[in-house]
Scaffold this active site. Structure first.
Site, PDB file in Angstrom:
ATOM      1  CD  GLN A 149      -2.742   1.103   2.528  1.00 42.09           C
ATOM      2  OE1 GLN A 149      -3.687   0.322   2.559  1.00 42.09           O
ATOM      3  NE2 GLN A 149      -2.443   1.872   3.563  1.00 42.09           N
ATOM      4  CG  HIS A 340      11.962   7.537  39.974  1.00 43.47           C
ATOM      5  ND1 HIS A 340      12.257   8.451  38.987  1.00 43.47           N
ATOM      6  CD2 HIS A 340      10.727   7.866  40.421  1.00 43.47           C
ATOM      7  CE1 HIS A 340      11.250   9.285  38.846  1.00 43.47           C
ATOM      8  NE2 HIS A 340      10.312   8.956  39.699  1.00 43.47           N
ATOM      9  NE  ARG A 341      17.760   5.878  34.256  1.00 44.61           N
ATOM     10  CZ  ARG A 341      18.980   5.967  33.727  1.00 44.61           C
ATOM     11  NH1 ARG A 341      19.940   5.163  34.143  1.00 44.61           N
ATOM     12  NH2 ARG A 341      19.238   6.815  32.777  1.00 44.61           N
ATOM     13  CG  HIS A 394       6.307   8.352  22.631  1.00 37.99           C
ATOM     14  ND1 HIS A 394       6.206   9.420  23.475  1.00 37.99           N
ATOM     15  CD2 HIS A 394       7.522   8.447  22.040  1.00 37.99           C
ATOM     16  CE1 HIS A 394       7.320  10.134  23.402  1.00 37.99           C
ATOM     17  NE2 HIS A 394       8.123   9.592  22.536  1.00 37.99           N
ATOM     18  CD  GLU A 432      -1.028  -1.473  10.879  1.00 40.25           C
ATOM     19  OE1 GLU A 432      -0.636  -2.079   9.892  1.00 40.25           O
ATOM     20  OE2 GLU A 432      -2.211  -1.128  11.039  1.00 40.25           O
ATOM     21  NE  ARG A 536       1.186  12.575  23.470  1.00 39.59           N
ATOM     22  CZ  ARG A 536       1.273  13.762  22.895  1.00 39.59           C
ATOM     23  NH1 ARG A 536       0.798  14.835  23.500  1.00 39.59           N
ATOM     24  NH2 ARG A 536       1.840  13.902  21.719  1.00 39.59           N
TER      25      ARG A 536
END
Lengths: 672, 672
Positions: A149, A340-341, A394, A432, A536
């Site tokens: 496409q 914390h990460r 994301h 997508e 969001r």
């Protein structure tokens, strides 16, 4: 409580972690994959593949050229096709997904598009005659197909595709043609080298009139020789940040003629005399998109889970520095910055997979509905999966990179498995449906929902809260030391308020611009950043609600750890979105401070279960493909064994040195 | 006003963009690289390299194996060494940096560590005798060296290095040894294959007593054969997310003996009888670290500039979709979301490079100071470069990925140049001090600064504002329509307030924990996330101030466009940190709304200058290494020419198909 993954010979720090587990890891794993039976089937498949010589890697992919990687993958693919039924129930999509993950990996394989796009588009769009001719051949892999496409010049805006299919009444053929360089098909997976057929999206022209984009089945390569057919230019588009085992391709046509009946005419039709019949259900094709996106939400959560597993286990094994002077070197998992990460990524991976499960079951409901001739669920499902596709891809990408960097230098090496994982996963932000466009689709639906609410209509699942009033400002006050489930509900209501408010304000900005004289469309372009912000927030609320629904329905044996994880998830979300909570005074600074305090407490609470929570993702060493994330924690020796295999170590003195650097040094010495 | 980069044959959309430029691009370029002379020298180097057959790429790196890439790079390196003086002033670091960028690229080369670490450590730490022996040989490249510090098990915590250097009085030798697997040297650049010497960091042992880490010069390979010497195991650590043209290496010693005089004894000494003399200035070594980090700030800004150039030019060339119904397809640079993704990255790239220039000149000042026997500037410079190293590398990484994703599918291809750029750049978050640790160093200094302020001591450059009182809440009110320079100052003062407040609150949290009974160190671990938050705010303030100082001293011809850019920079920072502005009520929601409104106006204001702003970075097509970012904008044709070179296109039918997929299909056909 039992962590099921303690084995003799494991790194003692990992065993120590597993012994502090407060829940039954099997119970959580079963919940995550749907049932105990599904979990057990996963394990069987994992075990079979691990010991099967057909799927062995004599040389790891990391040390192979693209061509050789693809060759190794093709070999495994053939074995997969021949022996699939003995390895899993091939009619069960979940088992097939796991089998491909285990046997082949995540970087693509020759039949990826054949199964995900080629066959479904034939089933969905080919008329009976064409379907009868081609589907049996495709199902039995006498041919390999893909779906072409996207073009070099147009991806998002399908209406502008440039490839033409011009109907020739005289011969009852379509002439497929690529009129410009930018009209070349570009990107379709498995197009470059593997496929001999493709469903190709073209602009249909009849009698000089442009009808719009339609799909055509085109043979690309000779079935005997696999050479491209006359008039067809086809090839690989080159290396990419990920999916380098896939031959994403280019394709150009020089007036290639195909029979009329090779148009996919289940919905739209062209009769022999060139009469065009419009499709009836033009929106039906959205269903497939929704399905693919629902699957993406789950699989991207799964990829974040991979990274979280690697980072958590490695951080339990790695000792570096001291917290107390004179104390021993600590596991880096003890540092607050490290927790914390990583811990929020564990929580998010669970949230994404739970959300994915919910959306998949909504899609199943939709299929039942459509069988009864209704499609009421589709718009809501389309809007929320658009937002989720954007937010999840994301968020997962940022999370994977945080996990990778939390592994320090070793995370930067391909030995960690995380560079490749990131390369593959980040593609989801683009394919997508580009993420910025996706969020606008969600925003447009929200806009309609508010209008419907104003008209007293009832609202669907994902937007029902839009009609609720905000219960009053400062709703977070007075939660301290209270009931945790009450706290969760108050936070969820706060997130509802945030989403409602952001959307309302963006709408007002839009209307203001229209009143000031801009067209609706131009005004929209002036508020899209704000609209996307609102989308969001809406999507993140949905994820939190989906996690919460899962929590409430979970068995008591895992309720407690999921409650801790959900608390972390919510507190982290609130701090991350503190700007939105504070902006209209709905919350005040003291409340944000409170949420932060709770967040840091959550980190400490989860610490003893961290390894067990990632163990419960139950990704095998083969799936993880990471020296750092190994179940047994024996990292350092394996790192050396891995590195020794580097192609640069085939000789002690590299040709580059022999040819250039050694002569240079010799020359410089002889000068003196 | 003139954009200097309009040429015949360019993509007309890019020419159109360049014609709307309102400033003199040369003036801005000169400002960015220090002077008109520096700019012109850059251009000369660029031109020489572009036409020099020694630096030509018969096959692009993207289509080569690692081994072949390294070979091609070694070839260029030899030419660079032999012909450097005819190409640039090799004594000028700026020119050398540009020459290497142009001739070789950013993925590493055989002499990278030789110049950046090996020679400087010999100059700084070798005593006269060793220096006289080895430096001339190293300077004239009779030998190639590197610096081996990091081990598999220890990077950040140097005191725990495991490699031992045990003094043997009898023979007056040191015995260098690798006692465990995790003690292997791991990661040093150019260690695996290129270097025949290394400065190696070892734990010094004398008479069974551990003295601590010291540096030793060790020969690794035979100068004649380049084979590893007896007792030395050395090799490449394998592929990584970036820097794949560099042979980062591993190294283990099996009781290797070196003469006593091969210890680097300028500061600490071991006499023949084993008497150890302590170094006098133990802090002097910080100077080198500061220098490297100052350089990183500039170069990471430069890498973000690469990505911004690619994204901006491509977005001007790419047309997709419509803003107005019935209108033409628009340049995607006209979408607000696209501007919001890309323009802040342009502003940040400028901010980083300006900050880098300032910090570099502070470092030069420090060198003058130290020559006079003072080192007062060092602690401040060390603290701010630690923070900047962390903030800039992470901000640049996020920015590069935003730029890459803004290019849609084509950004995902190596043809965009951006995957490789990201891979190289993101390493900066980890090497030269892990980012989380760096931020804590800044926080510790800030803590001291506040203490000094309390004692009435005067504060240094970066922290002077800590002693200023906050002028009063809601200082942002009433800025609308006012003087822009007044607005900038008010925002800068707001950012000062934010940094002061965050630091104060983190300190209070720390003290509270200590009062509650925790040790100082454990309490610190409980507040590091907050401390790091404060350090980031402090560092971002410094960057804004550095940009502002540069703006105020800029020539009038570029003052206006820099003012627009700085406004965008500040507004974006405020919105990004809105949480911190709002939390204590210093700003209210209305002010944040105002800042957002200003931000969206900035995007529109900058739109006509966007391409010219990236043109002013003046990165050549060779530096950009991107089909999408080409100066002439002729993207689509080149994309096809690039892809045709893919290794998979060497044959029409891939071996993988010939061997596996074709037989599989044939077999399936024959079954019927």
């Amino acid at each position: 409580m039992p962590n099921q993954w303690i084995r003799p010979g494991d790194n003692p720090d990992l065993t120590k972690e597993r012994k502090t587990c407060t829940f039954d890891t099997d119970e959580l794993t079963a919940n995550l994959y749907g049932s105990r039976h599904a979990m057990e089937r996963r394990r069987e498949i994992t075990e079979k593949v691990a010991t099967d010589p057909d799927f062995a890697n004599p040389i790891l992919h990391e040390f192979l050229t693209r061509e050789k990687r693809i060759e190794a993958t093709a070999k495994k693919t053939r074995a997969l096709v021949q022996r699939g039924p003995e390895l899993c129930d091939v009619t069960n999509p979940g088992e097939m997904w796991h089998l491909v993950n285990e046997a082949i990996g995540i970087e693509g394989y020759p039949l990826g598009l054949h199964y995900v796009m080629f066959l479904p588009s034939l089933y969905g769009q080919a008329d009976e005659e064409l379907a009868a001719e081609i589907i049996p051949r495709a199902m039995t892999l006498q041919i390999i197909g893909t779906y072409a496409q996207t073009e070099m010049g147009h991806g998002t805006n399908l209406r502008e595709l440039e490839t033409t299919a011009t109907y020739d009444k005289k011969t009852q053929e379509f002439v497929i043609h690529t009129p410009t360089r930018s009209a070349m098909k570009w990107w379709p997976g498995n197009l470059g080298k593997m496929s001999n057929y493709a469903v190709v999206a073209c602009q249909l022209y009849i009698d000089g009139k442009k009808i719009g984009p339609h799909n055509f089945l085109v043979q690309l390569r000779c079935e005997k020789t696999h050479q491209p057919l006359p008039g067809i230019t086809v090839g690989d588009i080159g290396p990419k940040i990920g999916y380098n085992t896939a031959d994403n391709g280019y394709l150009a046509f020089d007036n290639v003629r195909i029979p009329r009946k090779r148009m996919l005419m289940k919905h739209a039709k062209v009769s022999p005399d060139g009469t065009y019949t419009h499709p009836i259900h033009s929106k039906l094709s959205y269903g497939t998109m929704v399905h693919v996106r629902a699957h993406m939400i789950y699989t991207h959560g799964h990829m974040l889970a991979t990274a979280a597993t690697v980072a958590t286990r490695y951080s339990a094994v790695r000792r570096q520095g001291r917290i107390e002077q004179g104390g021993p070197e600590v596991q880096i998992l003890d540092y607050q910055t490290q927790q914390h990460r990583i811990f929020p990524q564990i929580a998010r991976a669970y949230a994404m997979m739970f959300t994915g499960l919910e959306v998949k079951s909504l899609y199943a409901k939709y299929l039942e509905e459509i069988a009864k001739g209704q499609a009421d669920l589709l718009p809501d499902l389309h809007a929320i999966t658009s937002g989720l596709k954007s937010v999840v891809t994301h968020m997962a990408a940022l999370g994977i990179e945080q996990c990778r960097m939390s592994c320090g230098g070793h995370g930067y090496s391909d030995a960690s498995g995380l560079p490749k994982l990131y390369g593959v996963q980040i593609g989801g932000c683009t394919y997508e449906g580009e993420n910025m466009v996706m969020l606008q689709q969600t925003a447009r639906y929200l806009m309609k929902a508010v209008k419907w609410a104003g008209q007293g209509k009832s609202l669907s699942h994902s937007v029902a809260y839009m009609a609720k009033p905000t219960i009053g400002k400062k709703s977070l006050i007075g939660m301290e030391g209270g009931d945790i489930s009450r706290e969760h509900e108050v936070i969820l209501e706060t997130l509802e308020h945030v989403s409602r408010r952001l959307y309302t304000e963006a709408s007002q900005l839009w209307e203001k611009r229209i009143k000031a004289g801009e067209t609706k469309e131009r005004a929209w372009n002036g508020v899209t950043v704000e609209m996307n912000r609102a989308s969001r927030a809406h999507t993140r609320l949905f994820m939190a609600r989906a996690f919460h629904r899962r929590l409430l329905s979970s068995p008591s044996s895992i309720r407690s750890v999921l409650t801790d994880l959900f608390s972390l998830y919510l507190h982290y979300e609130c701090v991350d979105m503190a700007h939105h909570l504070l902006e209209d005074g709905h919350c005040n600074g003291g409340q944000i401070q409170y949420l932060k305090k709770r967040l840091y407490e959550d980190l400490t609470t989860l610490r003893p279960n961290a390894v067990s929570l990632v163990d419960s993702f139950e990704q095998s060493d083969r799936e993880l493909n990471s020296v750092l994330g190994r179940r047994d924690g024996n990292v350092y020796e394996e790192l050396y064994q891995w590195a020794k295999k580097s192609e640069l170590n085939y000789t002690d003195v590299l040709p580059a040195v022999e040819k250039y650097m050694k002569p240079m040094m010799e020359e410089n010495r002889s000068k003196l």
